[in-house]
Design a protein around this motif. Structure first.
Motif, PDB file in Angstrom:
ATOM      1  N   THR A 299      -3.947   7.019   3.523  1.00 54.28           N
ATOM      2  CA  THR A 299      -2.676   6.634   4.144  1.00 54.28           C
ATOM      3  C   THR A 299      -2.511   5.132   3.867  1.00 54.28           C
ATOM      4  O   THR A 299      -3.477   4.478   3.447  1.00 54.28           O
ATOM      5  CB  THR A 299      -2.748   6.830   5.676  1.00 54.28           C
ATOM      6  N   PRO A 300      -1.332   4.577   4.097  1.00 51.71           N
ATOM      7  CA  PRO A 300      -1.201   3.122   3.915  1.00 51.71           C
ATOM      8  C   PRO A 300      -2.250   2.353   4.712  1.00 51.71           C
ATOM      9  O   PRO A 300      -2.772   1.340   4.258  1.00 51.71           O
ATOM     10  CB  PRO A 300       0.218   2.836   4.403  1.00 51.71           C
ATOM     11  N   GLU A 301      -2.619   2.858   5.857  1.00 53.63           N
ATOM     12  CA  GLU A 301      -3.593   2.174   6.722  1.00 53.63           C
ATOM     13  C   GLU A 301      -5.008   2.222   6.133  1.00 53.63           C
ATOM     14  O   GLU A 301      -5.705   1.205   6.108  1.00 53.63           O
ATOM     15  CB  GLU A 301      -3.601   2.793   8.135  1.00 53.63           C
ATOM     16  N   THR A 302      -5.408   3.401   5.635  1.00 48.75           N
ATOM     17  CA  THR A 302      -6.786   3.500   5.108  1.00 48.75           C
ATOM     18  C   THR A 302      -6.894   2.697   3.810  1.00 48.75           C
ATOM     19  O   THR A 302      -7.893   2.019   3.565  1.00 48.75           O
ATOM     20  CB  THR A 302      -7.184   4.975   4.839  1.00 48.75           C
ATOM     21  N   LEU A 303      -5.819   2.727   3.031  1.00 44.60           N
ATOM     22  CA  LEU A 303      -5.823   1.960   1.778  1.00 44.60           C
ATOM     23  C   LEU A 303      -5.807   0.457   2.092  1.00 44.60           C
ATOM     24  O   LEU A 303      -6.540  -0.335   1.490  1.00 44.60           O
ATOM     25  CB  LEU A 303      -4.615   2.362   0.930  1.00 44.60           C
ATOM     26  N   ALA A 304      -5.008   0.060   3.087  1.00 41.42           N
ATOM     27  CA  ALA A 304      -4.928  -1.363   3.465  1.00 41.42           C
ATOM     28  C   ALA A 304      -6.294  -1.880   3.903  1.00 41.42           C
ATOM     29  O   ALA A 304      -6.694  -2.998   3.559  1.00 41.42           O
ATOM     30  CB  ALA A 304      -3.909  -1.543   4.592  1.00 41.42           C
ATOM     31  N   ALA A 305      -7.009  -1.057   4.639  1.00 43.65           N
ATOM     32  CA  ALA A 305      -8.327  -1.484   5.135  1.00 43.65           C
ATOM     33  C   ALA A 305      -9.302  -1.681   3.975  1.00 43.65           C
ATOM     34  O   ALA A 305     -10.072  -2.652   3.952  1.00 43.65           O
ATOM     35  CB  ALA A 305      -8.871  -0.436   6.102  1.00 43.65           C
ATOM     36  N   ARG A 306      -9.212  -0.775   2.968  1.00 43.68           N
ATOM     37  CA  ARG A 306     -10.123  -0.890   1.815  1.00 43.68           C
ATOM     38  C   ARG A 306      -9.790  -2.158   1.017  1.00 43.68           C
ATOM     39  O   ARG A 306     -10.661  -2.885   0.581  1.00 43.68           O
ATOM     40  CB  ARG A 306     -10.009   0.358   0.916  1.00 43.68           C
TER      41      ARG A 306
ATOM     42  N   HIS B 102       0.838  -1.205   0.000  1.00 43.66           N
ATOM     43  CA  HIS B 102       0.000   0.000   0.000  1.00 43.66           C
ATOM     44  C   HIS B 102       0.867   1.247   0.000  1.00 43.66           C
ATOM     45  O   HIS B 102       0.572   2.231  -0.689  1.00 43.66           O
ATOM     46  CB  HIS B 102      -0.961  -0.038   1.198  1.00 43.66           C
ATOM     47  N   ALA B 103       1.974   1.197   0.724  1.00 50.17           N
ATOM     48  CA  ALA B 103       2.921   2.328   0.702  1.00 50.17           C
ATOM     49  C   ALA B 103       3.519   2.453  -0.700  1.00 50.17           C
ATOM     50  O   ALA B 103       3.675   3.551  -1.242  1.00 50.17           O
ATOM     51  CB  ALA B 103       4.016   2.095   1.730  1.00 50.17           C
ATOM     52  N   GLN B 104       3.794   1.296  -1.323  1.00 53.00           N
ATOM     53  CA  GLN B 104       4.323   1.317  -2.706  1.00 53.00           C
ATOM     54  C   GLN B 104       3.304   1.977  -3.645  1.00 53.00           C
ATOM     55  O   GLN B 104       3.639   2.804  -4.483  1.00 53.00           O
ATOM     56  CB  GLN B 104       4.587  -0.103  -3.217  1.00 53.00           C
ATOM     57  N   ALA B 105       2.028   1.598  -3.471  1.00 50.40           N
ATOM     58  CA  ALA B 105       0.979   2.143  -4.358  1.00 50.40           C
ATOM     59  C   ALA B 105       0.860   3.654  -4.178  1.00 50.40           C
ATOM     60  O   ALA B 105       0.804   4.410  -5.157  1.00 50.40           O
ATOM     61  CB  ALA B 105      -0.357   1.463  -4.048  1.00 50.40           C
ATOM     62  N   LEU B 106       0.893   4.110  -2.923  1.00 52.18           N
ATOM     63  CA  LEU B 106       0.776   5.559  -2.660  1.00 52.18           C
ATOM     64  C   LEU B 106       1.999   6.299  -3.200  1.00 52.18           C
ATOM     65  O   LEU B 106       1.881   7.353  -3.816  1.00 52.18           O
ATOM     66  CB  LEU B 106       0.606   5.804  -1.159  1.00 52.18           C
ATOM     67  N   ALA B 107       3.157   5.696  -3.009  1.00 55.15           N
ATOM     68  CA  ALA B 107       4.399   6.359  -3.468  1.00 55.15           C
ATOM     69  C   ALA B 107       4.421   6.470  -4.991  1.00 55.15           C
ATOM     70  O   ALA B 107       4.968   7.415  -5.559  1.00 55.15           O
ATOM     71  CB  ALA B 107       5.601   5.572  -2.979  1.00 55.15           C
ATOM     72  N   THR B 108       3.777   5.497  -5.635  1.00 50.17           N
ATOM     73  CA  THR B 108       3.813   5.475  -7.112  1.00 50.17           C
ATOM     74  C   THR B 108       2.705   6.338  -7.697  1.00 50.17           C
ATOM     75  O   THR B 108       2.723   6.660  -8.889  1.00 50.17           O
ATOM     76  CB  THR B 108       3.652   4.007  -7.588  1.00 50.17           C
ATOM     77  N   GLY B 109       1.706   6.652  -6.864  1.00 47.98           N
ATOM     78  CA  GLY B 109       0.647   7.538  -7.346  1.00 47.98           C
ATOM     79  C   GLY B 109      -0.400   6.839  -8.195  1.00 47.98           C
ATOM     80  O   GLY B 109      -1.123   7.474  -8.972  1.00 47.98           O
TER      81      GLY B 109
END
Ligand code: GRF
Length: 203
Positions: A161-168, A121-128
């Motif tokens: 955030t990585p957390e909100t994306l992870a939960a989804r 999820h952090a990778q996805a956010l970092a990549t946009g």
């Protein structure tokens, strides 16, 4: 059909599959839940459902091969049609993967081939990326690779955030893994000779 589910922690995906089997939505039996730790909350929950549980502390084994041998021996006690990895955080040896070729399934929290490995999820956010999700796939010796059975897509929101994306993503996992389990139980999932997945009755 009989499943053995492998977990490492809370086992929320395992719980979703067990509930699908108990409700009759999925015509299969979860014969056992096996964890890569001596005790996990997922094992406690499964035992509460009357499911056999085995905890194998991977730290108690001298090598990856030794752990995998013990894992295989435990799995084979139940003679499952499919072995489902669900939040299983150990890399399996090629020998183990070959032993269960064609009946070893995993769920990964990204749209493979994007973002293999950890911290997806952090990778996805970092990549946009604007679309993210999870992938249920046959396990092959190459980590987070293998023929794709199903994917679930979720949007990435601007304040994620990585957390909100992870939960989804996790919520989507709890939808697609039981769906795949249902297809597996119906004998509808096939690997073609060119390593593609064919699902009978799904156009
Ligand atoms: C979660 O990060 C999930 O995305 C991945 O494994 C982790 C734990 O899942 N599949 P679970 O709750 O143990 O099924």
């Amino acid at each position: 059909p009989r499943f053995v589910i492998l977990i490492s922690g809370q086992g929320s995906n395992m719980q979703a599959i067990v509930q699908a089997c108990q409700s009759g939505a999925c015509n299969a039996e979860v014969a056992a839940v096996i964890a890569s730790r001596a005790e996990t909350s997922g094992m406690v929950w499964a035992a509460g459902q009357g499911i056999e549980t085995i905890g194998l502390a991977h730290t108690a084994y001298p090598s990856r091969d030794a752990f995998d041998e013990s894992l295989a021996a435990s799995i084979d006690l139940f003679d499952p049609d499919y072995v489902l990895l669900a939040g299983f955080m150990r890399v399996l040896t090629p020998r183990f993967v070959e032993r269960y070729a064609g009946r070893l399934i995993n769920i990964h929290p990204s749209l493979l081939p994007a973002f293999p490995g950890l911290h997806t999820h952090a990778q996805a956010l970092a990549t946009g990326v604007q679309a993210h999700g999870c992938t249920v796939h046959f396990v092959t010796p190459v980590l987070d690779h293998g023929p794709i059975i199903a994917q679930g897509v979720v949007p990435v929101l601007c304040d994620d955030t990585p957390e909100t994306l992870a939960a989804r993503v996790l919520s989507m996992e709890h939808t697609i893994y039981p769906q795949v389990a249902c297809w597996l139980a119906q004998g509808r999932v096939h690997l073609t000779s060119d390593q593609r997945v064919q699902i009978d009755g799904v156009t």
